[in-house]
Design an enzyme around this catalytic site. Structure first.
Site, PDB file in Angstrom:
ATOM      1  N   ASP A   1       8.193  -5.525  11.944  1.00  0.00           N
ATOM      2  CA  ASP A   1       7.307  -6.272  11.052  1.00  0.00           C
ATOM      3  C   ASP A   1       5.860  -5.866  11.294  1.00  0.00           C
ATOM      4  O   ASP A   1       5.474  -5.500  12.410  1.00  0.00           O
ATOM      5  CB  ASP A   1       7.460  -7.778  11.285  1.00  0.00           C
TER       6      ASP A   1
ATOM      7  N   HIS B   1       9.361   0.094   8.861  1.00  0.00           N
ATOM      8  CA  HIS B   1       9.242  -1.275   8.363  1.00  0.00           C
ATOM      9  C   HIS B   1      10.604  -1.935   8.157  1.00  0.00           C
ATOM     10  O   HIS B   1      10.689  -3.146   7.965  1.00  0.00           O
ATOM     11  CB  HIS B   1       8.452  -1.283   7.045  1.00  0.00           C
TER      12      HIS B   1
END
Length: 424
Positions: free
Chosen positions: A400, A396
């Site tokens: 995204d 992450h």
């Protein structure tokens, strides 16, 4: 006679130390040139250390699991002639290592005696040949007595009329011996206090370190998507029937590799490595697909290089070759490094969902779960379809959530409409 000292070699890639994984010889053994003496483990692969000479092993320089510096003494061999170290100039003898255990050394404590709450656990007599469902003749009192003693009544020889089991028969049964087929039944309920300790060395240590490092450094998140694989399974069966004899059988993996290649054209951020120390993301045009493979020494990830330039059968042949090399411990360092994205599958054992751990420094890993037939509603009709989940994980810090979802949806579209895998 002289002494030939073999030092831990420089295996390359800037490696300063390696782990001694396993000895293949012991002190006193006679060895010949090119015989494998030991296995050592780098960050990427297991490496064989061969003997450059004929001779007799006189000292070992370490024990399995020990991390040794490049250049340290690995083994000393007595040879004809002067060797590379004259006996008069030899250093103090290297501490002899015990005979090497396997890569995972197991130490077992002596089991405690089994507890036996009922006499039947330790005292059983000769059996009677009765069917499992045959009900022996016995009074209710005898049946209760047998139950209290933990005796299977069908195993007791009856001395009463028509073979009726009496109280005396139960006593005789207990007194006549301690070994028959009912003992394992009682032993299954015996208390156990044994323990075993497994030394974490070699490949298992490397796997543990990499998994811990990955989960501590990367910001993992997972995304699961259900895919209808009916059409692509039909295509696979057709291609195998038509070309399997001449080109080899196709599994689902080459199709998934192809889907990755095509999807990555629109999502290049998934085919990347992240150097978190330098804070640099490197996106790569080449698609080097790591294919997670289980071996006897643990999980390995051989790499299908330039998957973007391979046909289905070319990918299939390379996947099979690399998997066999990994399972047989023959994969080279180059074959186990350099991946840009990883594909992991447990095949028929794939379960419903999983949460794969990233293969750092990569930023994406695609996990394949098992195929199951399931009733689905298609155009208002309930039909049986072959369904499969993709359980994928991403970093992450780089990827995204929306991009991850769209990437997997792109793979889903390609798999469900397999002709699009080959439309340019």
């Amino acid at each position: 006679m002289g002494t030939h000292v073999i030092k831990m070699p420089d295996i390359g890639e800037g490696i300063a130390e390696v782990e001694l994984s396993q000895w293949h010889v012991k002190v006193g053994d006679l060895v010949v040139e090119d015989q494998v003496l030991a296995d050592v483990m780098t960050d990427k692969a297991m490496v064989d250390i061969p003997s450059p000479v004929h001779g007799k092993v006189i000292a070992l320089g370490g024990q399995p699991g020990e991390v040794m510096a490049v250049g340290s003494v690995l083994i000393s061999i007595e040879v004809e002639g002067a060797g590379n170290l004259k006996e008069s100039a030899a250093p103090a003898p290297v501490k002899e290592a015990p005979v090497a255990p396997k890569a995972e050394a197991v130490v077992e404590s002596k089991p405690a005696p089994a507890a036996a709450p009922r006499p039947a656990a330790v005292c059983q007599g000769p059996m009677v040949a009765r069917e499992a469902d045959e009900r022996p003749l016995a009074s209710p009192a005898v049946r209760k007595h047998a139950l209290d003693l933990g005796i299977q009544l069908r195993l007791v020889r009856g001395s009463g009329p028509a073979g009726r089991v009496l109280h005396d028969d139960l006593d005789a049964y207990l007194a006549q011996g301690q070994s028959n087929a009912s003992a394992p039944v009682a032993a299954a309920y015996a208390q156990r206090n044994d323990e075993e300790q497994i030394q974490v060395i070699g490949m298992r240590r490397k796997i543990a370190q990499r998994m811990q490092d990955a989960t501590q450094r990367a910001a993992h998140f997972s995304y699961v998507e259900e895919i209808d694989v009916t059409a692509i399974e039909e295509l696979r069966a057709h291609l195998n029937e038509k070309h399997g004899a001449s080109r080899g059988k196709l599994t689902l993996l080459p199709f998934l590799v192809r889907a990755l290649v095509v999807a990555l054209r629109d999502f290049p951020q998934m085919n990347a490595r992240y150097d978190d120390e330098a804070q640099v993301i490197t996106r790569l045009g080449a698609v080097h697909v790591g294919v997670a493979t289980q071996s006897d020494v643990g999980l390995m990830v051989p790499v299908v290089r330039h998957a973007e330039a391979r046909s289905l059968w070319d990918s299939a042949i390379e996947i099979s070759r690399l998997a066999n090399a990994a399972r047989n411990g023959k994969a080279s360092r180059d074959e186990l490094s350099g991946s840009t994205i990883t594909l992991t599958s447990l095949g028929a054992l794939g379960g419903i969902v999983s949460t794969p751990v990233l293969n750092l420094p990569e930023v994406a890993i695609v996990g394949v779960n098992k195929i199951v037939e399931r009733p689905m509603v298609v155009k208002g009709q309930v039909v049986i379809r072959k369904m499969m989940n993709l359980s994928s994980s991403f970093d992450h810090r780089v990827v995204d959530g929306m991009d991850a979802a769209l990437f997997i949806q792109a793979i889903r579209g390609l798999i469900e409409q397999p002709a699009t895998l080959f439309v340019e």
